[in-house]
Design a protein around this motif. Structure first.
Motif, PDB file in Angstrom:
ATOM      1  N   UNK A 288      24.494  50.501  13.778  1.00 39.65           N
ATOM      2  CA  UNK A 288      24.356  49.043  13.687  1.00 39.65           C
ATOM      3  C   UNK A 288      24.927  48.385  14.935  1.00 39.65           C
ATOM      4  N   UNK A 289      24.194  47.415  15.451  1.00 43.25           N
ATOM      5  CA  UNK A 289      24.732  46.586  16.533  1.00 43.25           C
ATOM      6  C   UNK A 289      24.963  45.185  15.999  1.00 43.25           C
TER       7      UNK A 289
ATOM      8  N   UNK B 235      20.367  50.782  18.406  1.00 36.52           N
ATOM      9  CA  UNK B 235      20.714  50.585  16.993  1.00 36.52           C
ATOM     10  C   UNK B 235      19.511  50.730  16.072  1.00 36.52           C
ATOM     11  N   UNK B 236      19.781  51.097  14.809  1.00 39.16           N
ATOM     12  CA  UNK B 236      18.739  51.059  13.786  1.00 39.16           C
ATOM     13  C   UNK B 236      18.628  49.651  13.211  1.00 39.16           C
ATOM     14  N   UNK B 237      19.779  49.010  13.092  1.00 40.63           N
ATOM     15  CA  UNK B 237      19.831  47.656  12.539  1.00 40.63           C
ATOM     16  C   UNK B 237      20.638  46.782  13.493  1.00 40.63           C
ATOM     17  N   UNK B 238      20.149  45.563  13.729  1.00 37.85           N
ATOM     18  CA  UNK B 238      20.878  44.606  14.565  1.00 37.85           C
ATOM     19  C   UNK B 238      21.234  43.402  13.689  1.00 37.85           C
TER      20      UNK B 238
ATOM     21  N   UNK C 285      15.191  46.451  12.115  1.00 31.53           N
ATOM     22  CA  UNK C 285      15.559  45.406  11.161  1.00 31.53           C
ATOM     23  C   UNK C 285      16.555  44.485  11.850  1.00 31.53           C
ATOM     24  N   UNK C 286      16.280  43.192  11.785  1.00 30.63           N
ATOM     25  CA  UNK C 286      17.224  42.189  12.298  1.00 30.63           C
ATOM     26  C   UNK C 286      17.783  41.435  11.094  1.00 30.63           C
ATOM     27  N   UNK C 287      19.061  41.615  10.858  1.00 36.22           N
ATOM     28  CA  UNK C 287      19.729  40.858   9.787  1.00 36.22           C
ATOM     29  C   UNK C 287      20.282  39.592  10.410  1.00 36.22           C
TER      30      UNK C 287
END
Ligand SMILES: NC(=O)c1ccc[n+]([C@@H]2O[C@H](COP(=O)([O-])OP(=O)(O)OC[C@H]3O[C@@H](n4cnc5c(N)ncnc54)[C@H](OP(=O)(O)O)[C@@H]3O)[C@@H](O)[C@H]2O)c1
Length: 198
Positions: free
Chosen positions: A4-5, A44-47, A71-73
């Protein structure tokens, strides 16, 4: 374990990064150093966007290539601040930052969540005296499932997470920011979350 970033190292970003690391994820935090966000997002897998909402659209649009397929949260709120520094108005009335981000980043799966609570609740939902609620808005059911699983590693029970539907539903949660200034003025900075009573 997820890579995660977190973009932004303030109250929200720092708190999330610490808790996600404790939960066993591999976390990188990108500050505003030129190139830091691009480099960290690429791996990252998720940012997670935990930067001020006002500049988020420009900032994240510049990372279009790095965010492709990811995926951008988005936990941010895009507001115009009043003289006291608290949110006074929405920057995207009739829309939402999340919708703008999804439109600008068509190959990225944007999921809006956690923007309806004070930052300590994001990583310690069980500490409130009443049942907290985290809302999800996004177009991709699998991305929302991945975010649900990530939230569970932060202590969110599945019955506390409400999927509101597509990305347009972020209008509702982003507008909830307008509750925040009067609540803070009357109750101070005691942690709270916007929750639907049933
Ligand atoms: N605070 C809350 O309880 C809360 C709750 C829900 C949602 N949110 C939302 O979450 C977001 C972050 O809030 P916050 O309270 O954590 O704000 P904050 O404490 O002011 O932190 C913002 C962070 O973003 C960084 N930043 C600013 N411009 C940047 C850029 N161009 N590139 C990379 N990083 C940049 C700041 O860096 P510098 O330190 O270098 O300026 C800082 O680390 C906001 O959108 C807010 O609306 C906040």
């Amino acid at each position: 374990m997820t890579t995660i970033t977190v973009l932004g190292n303030g109250r929200v970003g720092g708190n999330l990064a610490t808790a996600l690391t404790r939960a066993g994820h591999e976390v990188r935090v990108a500050d505003r150093t030129p190139g830091a966000a691009a480099e960290a997002a690429r791996t990252a897998q998720i940012v997670i966007n935990a930067t001020p909402g006002a500049g988020s659209l420009d900032r994240l649009s510049a990372l279009r290539d790095e965010l492709r397929g990811k995926i951008l949260i988005d936990v941010s709120n895009a507001t115009v601040d009043g003289p006291d520094g608290l949110p006074a108005a929405l920057i995207y009335p009739g829309s939402s930052l999340a919708e703008q981000l999804q439109e600008a980043l068509p190959e990225t799966r944007v999921v809006k969540t956690l923007n309806t609570m004070l930052f300590p609740v994001m990583t310690a939902p069980a500490t409130l005296t009443q049942t907290p609620e985290a809302f999800l808005s996004g177009e991709d059911p699998r991305a929302k499932q991945t975010v649900r699983e990530l939230l569970s590693t932060l202590g969110w029970r599945s019955e506390w997470i409400t999927d509101l539907g597509g990305i347009h539903t972020a209008r509702a949660t982003e507008a909830a920011i307008l509750f925040v200034p009067p609540i803070i003025r009357s109750n101070g900075l005691a942690p709270f979350a916007i929750t639907i009573a049933r």
